[in-house]
Motif scaffolding. Sequence first.
Motif, PDB file in Angstrom:
ATOM      1  N   TRP A 146       9.639  -5.274 -17.593  1.00  0.00           N
ATOM      2  CA  TRP A 146      10.453  -5.471 -16.392  1.00  0.00           C
ATOM      3  C   TRP A 146      10.358  -6.902 -15.869  1.00  0.00           C
ATOM      4  CZ3 TRP A 146       8.232  -7.388 -12.022  1.00  0.00           C
ATOM      5  CH2 TRP A 146       6.846  -7.276 -11.887  1.00  0.00           C
ATOM      6  N   PHE A 147       9.268  -7.607 -16.197  1.00  0.00           N
ATOM      7  CA  PHE A 147       9.017  -8.919 -15.598  1.00  0.00           C
ATOM      8  C   PHE A 147       9.761 -10.008 -16.369  1.00  0.00           C
ATOM      9  CE2 PHE A 147       6.191 -12.712 -14.975  1.00  0.00           C
ATOM     10  CZ  PHE A 147       6.516 -12.907 -13.644  1.00  0.00           C
ATOM     11  N   GLN A 148      10.968 -10.318 -15.891  1.00  0.00           N
ATOM     12  CA  GLN A 148      11.776 -11.342 -16.534  1.00  0.00           C
ATOM     13  C   GLN A 148      12.277 -12.392 -15.549  1.00  0.00           C
ATOM     14  OE1 GLN A 148      14.613  -9.897 -19.416  1.00  0.00           O
ATOM     15  NE2 GLN A 148      13.529  -7.949 -19.616  1.00  0.00           N
ATOM     16  N   LYS A 149      11.970 -12.201 -14.277  1.00  0.00           N
ATOM     17  CA  LYS A 149      12.295 -13.204 -13.270  1.00  0.00           C
ATOM     18  C   LYS A 149      11.254 -13.133 -12.165  1.00  0.00           C
ATOM     19  CE  LYS A 149      15.803 -10.069 -11.369  1.00  0.00           C
ATOM     20  NZ  LYS A 149      17.223  -9.956 -10.974  1.00  0.00           N
ATOM     21  N   PRO A 150      11.049 -14.237 -11.457  1.00  0.00           N
ATOM     22  CA  PRO A 150       9.893 -14.328 -10.550  1.00  0.00           C
ATOM     23  C   PRO A 150      10.119 -13.783  -9.145  1.00  0.00           C
ATOM     24  CG  PRO A 150      10.984 -16.442 -10.661  1.00  0.00           C
ATOM     25  CD  PRO A 150      11.739 -15.535 -11.604  1.00  0.00           C
ATOM     26  N   ASP A 151      11.199 -13.057  -8.886  1.00  0.00           N
ATOM     27  CA  ASP A 151      11.496 -12.673  -7.504  1.00  0.00           C
ATOM     28  C   ASP A 151      10.439 -11.744  -6.906  1.00  0.00           C
ATOM     29  OD1 ASP A 151      12.483 -10.869  -9.436  1.00  0.00           O
ATOM     30  OD2 ASP A 151      13.711  -9.868  -7.935  1.00  0.00           O
ATOM     31  N   MET A 152       9.750 -10.944  -7.732  1.00  0.00           N
ATOM     32  CA  MET A 152       8.743 -10.023  -7.204  1.00  0.00           C
ATOM     33  C   MET A 152       7.411 -10.706  -6.881  1.00  0.00           C
ATOM     34  SD  MET A 152       9.634  -6.910  -6.631  1.00  0.00           S
ATOM     35  CE  MET A 152      11.282  -6.206  -6.669  1.00  0.00           C
ATOM     36  N   LEU A 153       7.279 -11.967  -7.256  1.00  0.00           N
ATOM     37  CA  LEU A 153       6.023 -12.675  -6.979  1.00  0.00           C
ATOM     38  C   LEU A 153       5.785 -12.859  -5.483  1.00  0.00           C
ATOM     39  CD1 LEU A 153       6.023 -15.417  -9.773  1.00  0.00           C
ATOM     40  CD2 LEU A 153       4.982 -13.137  -9.797  1.00  0.00           C
ATOM     41  N   ARG A 154       6.838 -12.756  -4.689  1.00  0.00           N
ATOM     42  CA  ARG A 154       6.676 -12.920  -3.240  1.00  0.00           C
ATOM     43  C   ARG A 154       5.816 -11.814  -2.632  1.00  0.00           C
ATOM     44  NH1 ARG A 154      11.650 -10.467  -3.962  1.00  0.00           N
ATOM     45  NH2 ARG A 154      12.187  -8.765  -2.516  1.00  0.00           N
ATOM     46  N   HIS A 155       5.653 -10.714  -3.356  1.00  0.00           N
ATOM     47  CA  HIS A 155       4.848  -9.606  -2.837  1.00  0.00           C
ATOM     48  C   HIS A 155       3.355  -9.779  -3.114  1.00  0.00           C
ATOM     49  CE1 HIS A 155       8.345  -7.306  -1.691  1.00  0.00           C
ATOM     50  NE2 HIS A 155       8.843  -7.376  -2.912  1.00  0.00           N
ATOM     51  N   VAL A 156       2.991 -10.797  -3.895  1.00  0.00           N
ATOM     52  CA  VAL A 156       1.569 -11.020  -4.193  1.00  0.00           C
ATOM     53  C   VAL A 156       0.949 -11.739  -3.003  1.00  0.00           C
ATOM     54  CG1 VAL A 156      -0.108 -11.966  -5.811  1.00  0.00           C
ATOM     55  CG2 VAL A 156       2.106 -11.156  -6.649  1.00  0.00           C
ATOM     56  N   SER A 157       0.514 -10.972  -2.040  1.00  0.00           N
ATOM     57  CA  SER A 157      -0.086 -11.515  -0.820  1.00  0.00           C
ATOM     58  C   SER A 157      -1.083 -10.507  -0.273  1.00  0.00           C
ATOM     59  CB  SER A 157       0.991 -11.817   0.231  1.00  0.00           C
ATOM     60  OG  SER A 157       1.697 -10.635   0.571  1.00  0.00           O
ATOM     61  N   LYS A 158      -1.951 -10.967   0.590  1.00  0.00           N
ATOM     62  CA  LYS A 158      -2.989 -10.108   1.154  1.00  0.00           C
ATOM     63  C   LYS A 158      -2.366  -8.998   1.995  1.00  0.00           C
ATOM     64  CE  LYS A 158      -7.192 -10.228   3.991  1.00  0.00           C
ATOM     65  NZ  LYS A 158      -8.121 -11.086   4.763  1.00  0.00           N
ATOM     66  N   PRO A 159      -2.745  -7.744   1.760  1.00  0.00           N
ATOM     67  CA  PRO A 159      -2.207  -6.639   2.564  1.00  0.00           C
ATOM     68  C   PRO A 159      -2.654  -6.747   4.017  1.00  0.00           C
ATOM     69  CG  PRO A 159      -3.218  -5.833   0.529  1.00  0.00           C
ATOM     70  CD  PRO A 159      -3.616  -7.268   0.671  1.00  0.00           C
ATOM     71  N   ALA A 160      -1.738  -6.443   4.916  1.00  0.00           N
ATOM     72  CA  ALA A 160      -2.032  -6.502   6.353  1.00  0.00           C
ATOM     73  C   ALA A 160      -2.489  -5.135   6.849  1.00  0.00           C
ATOM     74  CB  ALA A 160      -0.795  -6.951   7.120  1.00  0.00           C
ATOM     75  N   LEU A 161      -3.475  -5.131   7.738  1.00  0.00           N
ATOM     76  CA  LEU A 161      -3.975  -3.878   8.301  1.00  0.00           C
ATOM     77  C   LEU A 161      -2.938  -3.272   9.244  1.00  0.00           C
ATOM     78  CD1 LEU A 161      -7.652  -4.875   9.157  1.00  0.00           C
ATOM     79  CD2 LEU A 161      -6.927  -3.250   7.406  1.00  0.00           C
ATOM     80  N   PRO A 162      -2.570  -2.012   9.047  1.00  0.00           N
ATOM     81  CA  PRO A 162      -1.633  -1.360   9.969  1.00  0.00           C
ATOM     82  C   PRO A 162      -2.346  -0.937  11.251  1.00  0.00           C
ATOM     83  CG  PRO A 162      -2.325   0.196   8.296  1.00  0.00           C
ATOM     84  CD  PRO A 162      -2.971  -1.123   7.943  1.00  0.00           C
ATOM     85  N   LEU A 163      -1.592  -0.761  12.316  1.00  0.00           N
ATOM     86  CA  LEU A 163      -2.166  -0.358  13.595  1.00  0.00           C
ATOM     87  C   LEU A 163      -2.036   1.147  13.834  1.00  0.00           C
ATOM     88  CD1 LEU A 163      -0.951  -3.288  15.885  1.00  0.00           C
ATOM     89  CD2 LEU A 163      -3.189  -2.994  14.794  1.00  0.00           C
ATOM     90  N   TRP A 164      -0.854   1.692  13.600  1.00  0.00           N
ATOM     91  CA  TRP A 164      -0.620   3.116  13.859  1.00  0.00           C
ATOM     92  C   TRP A 164      -0.879   3.873  12.569  1.00  0.00           C
ATOM     93  CZ3 TRP A 164       2.538   4.426  18.524  1.00  0.00           C
ATOM     94  CH2 TRP A 164       2.460   5.789  18.827  1.00  0.00           C
ATOM     95  N   ILE A 165      -2.037   4.497  12.464  1.00  0.00           N
ATOM     96  CA  ILE A 165      -2.433   5.098  11.192  1.00  0.00           C
ATOM     97  C   ILE A 165      -2.632   6.610  11.271  1.00  0.00           C
ATOM     98  CG2 ILE A 165      -3.469   2.968  10.357  1.00  0.00           C
ATOM     99  CD1 ILE A 165      -6.192   4.023  11.118  1.00  0.00           C
ATOM    100  N   ASP A 166      -2.738   7.165  12.464  1.00  0.00           N
ATOM    101  CA  ASP A 166      -2.906   8.617  12.584  1.00  0.00           C
ATOM    102  C   ASP A 166      -1.582   9.320  12.305  1.00  0.00           C
ATOM    103  OD1 ASP A 166      -4.438  11.084  13.648  1.00  0.00           O
ATOM    104  OD2 ASP A 166      -2.594  11.063  14.835  1.00  0.00           O
ATOM    105  N   MET A 167      -1.630  10.386  11.494  1.00  0.00           N
ATOM    106  CA  MET A 167      -0.429  11.159  11.178  1.00  0.00           C
ATOM    107  C   MET A 167      -0.593  12.633  11.537  1.00  0.00           C
ATOM    108  SD  MET A 167       2.179   9.493   9.840  1.00  0.00           S
ATOM    109  CE  MET A 167       3.031  10.607   8.724  1.00  0.00           C
ATOM    110  N   THR A 168      -1.661  12.970  12.234  1.00  0.00           N
ATOM    111  CA  THR A 168      -1.951  14.371  12.518  1.00  0.00           C
ATOM    112  C   THR A 168      -0.820  15.029  13.301  1.00  0.00           C
ATOM    113  OG1 THR A 168      -4.275  13.710  12.654  1.00  0.00           O
ATOM    114  CG2 THR A 168      -3.717  15.931  13.395  1.00  0.00           C
ATOM    115  N   HIS A 169      -0.458  14.426  14.413  1.00  0.00           N
ATOM    116  CA  HIS A 169       0.593  15.000  15.252  1.00  0.00           C
ATOM    117  C   HIS A 169       1.960  14.877  14.597  1.00  0.00           C
ATOM    118  CE1 HIS A 169      -1.817  15.792  18.868  1.00  0.00           C
ATOM    119  NE2 HIS A 169      -2.521  14.743  18.493  1.00  0.00           N
ATOM    120  N   ALA A 170       2.219  13.750  13.967  1.00  0.00           N
ATOM    121  CA  ALA A 170       3.524  13.549  13.331  1.00  0.00           C
ATOM    122  C   ALA A 170       3.766  14.595  12.253  1.00  0.00           C
ATOM    123  CB  ALA A 170       3.608  12.143  12.743  1.00  0.00           C
TER     124      ALA A 170
END
Length: 441
Positions: A398-422
């Motif tokens: 699948w890797f034939q062009k560099p457009d997906m390289l923009r996703h190679v970055s440090k993951p950010a911590l999410p704030l809203w993580i509880d899903m119990t009620h949802a």
Amino acid sequence: MGQPRRHAAGRSLWSTLTSLPRAASEAALGLAASWHNSSELRRVKKPILWNEGTTRSILCILDKTAEGCRRERAGRTGWPSKASQNLTSADHLLIQRIRETSAEANRSNITRTKAYLEIYEEFPELHWALLAHLVSRNAGWNMTDLKGGLMSDLTDTRFKMNMYRFLERCNALIFQDAYPQLLLYKHSRALERSCFHLLQHFQISEFMIPFWDRFWIDRSSSLLSVALIINEQNYIEDRVIRHPFFREHVLNHRYVKLHEWTRLNQILFPLGESNCRHDLYKQSILPLRPLTGLTIQHFADPSARIKTGKTLYAMLFGYESVFQGALHFARCTPHQGSRDEYWPDLFTHVQEQAINAPDESSVLLQSEWLPEGERLYSPRLEQVWYDTEYEPIPRYDWFQKPDMLRHVSKPALPLWIDMTHAHRFSLERTSAVHDAARSFR
């Protein structure tokens, strides 16, 4: 017979309508409780180690690789020949052994999910394996939902089969691509030398090569995990997501909107700790085992799926309570595909003990849990689905062009993580649709 049936349907519809205000009230309380729970779960953070210098050097390599791939594969759809590479007899034996092990573990969602956890337990630096285990559990739950007590009445038989094939195909292809990579690392550790020169003999994308080479040197778990997230989502993009059959019969089908509106697009990480009740919300519907996770938005978009994967990774490995709770759940709860694995007082895999009332939505609203014999039916995977054979998949990188390289970055911590009620509210919403559909039969 017709008149009593109409009266019963009318009562069921009226019961559904009268339950809506309470459901809305519970949802409002649930949002406040969910934010409070999220704050509690975020208290202790784990460091997500990330080396920007290493990342830049790999991106530079991959940018050149993508250009070379375009020139090399111009006009060719197959995989390049590896005949020019000199392999030893030991290499050939290792390739065959990994292929056999991977094929055996790829029989079903149950075997894949188990294999992911086992290799993580053996090599905990393989963070992605634990993430894959938990996400694969969700795939199994989604498969059995199709024949469970609520969703089975809302879709026709053909759509259920096509949706199952879609979920199974994604689950199987990701495993087929990723698991041999994990096994190569396992054998590299055993042999005390890198075996990653064999990656392309398993048709692994050239995108992954510099990440594994670097991982062998510095065990950069976060960087490798992000690379695997990007790689696997691109691996299934053309082979499944953009496949004409699945586009027409699954992703563009009207029933998919119903699944998204209910809960199919939720990914849940149940936590092993059971004490998540707070005095301020003691009157609300709050199951004892808390859930973390998130809702997938725009599943057909590979960038959205990659973003979701990175967020889930940060949630799992960036917060101590989530990591310890999810790992405890994974270790103590064998995966069999039923939602009674995380909420056993709300679900049951025994159909004879499940509720079969015309007003399940009002029943759900009246009690936090359901008594034995009146719980929601959530079958185990092997009760309702069987191992499936598929046609051979096309082999290409699948890797034939560099457009997906923009996703190679440090993951950010999410704030809203509880899903119990949802998640609890989504069950009520699904049951309301279920009851309304029954009323008009």
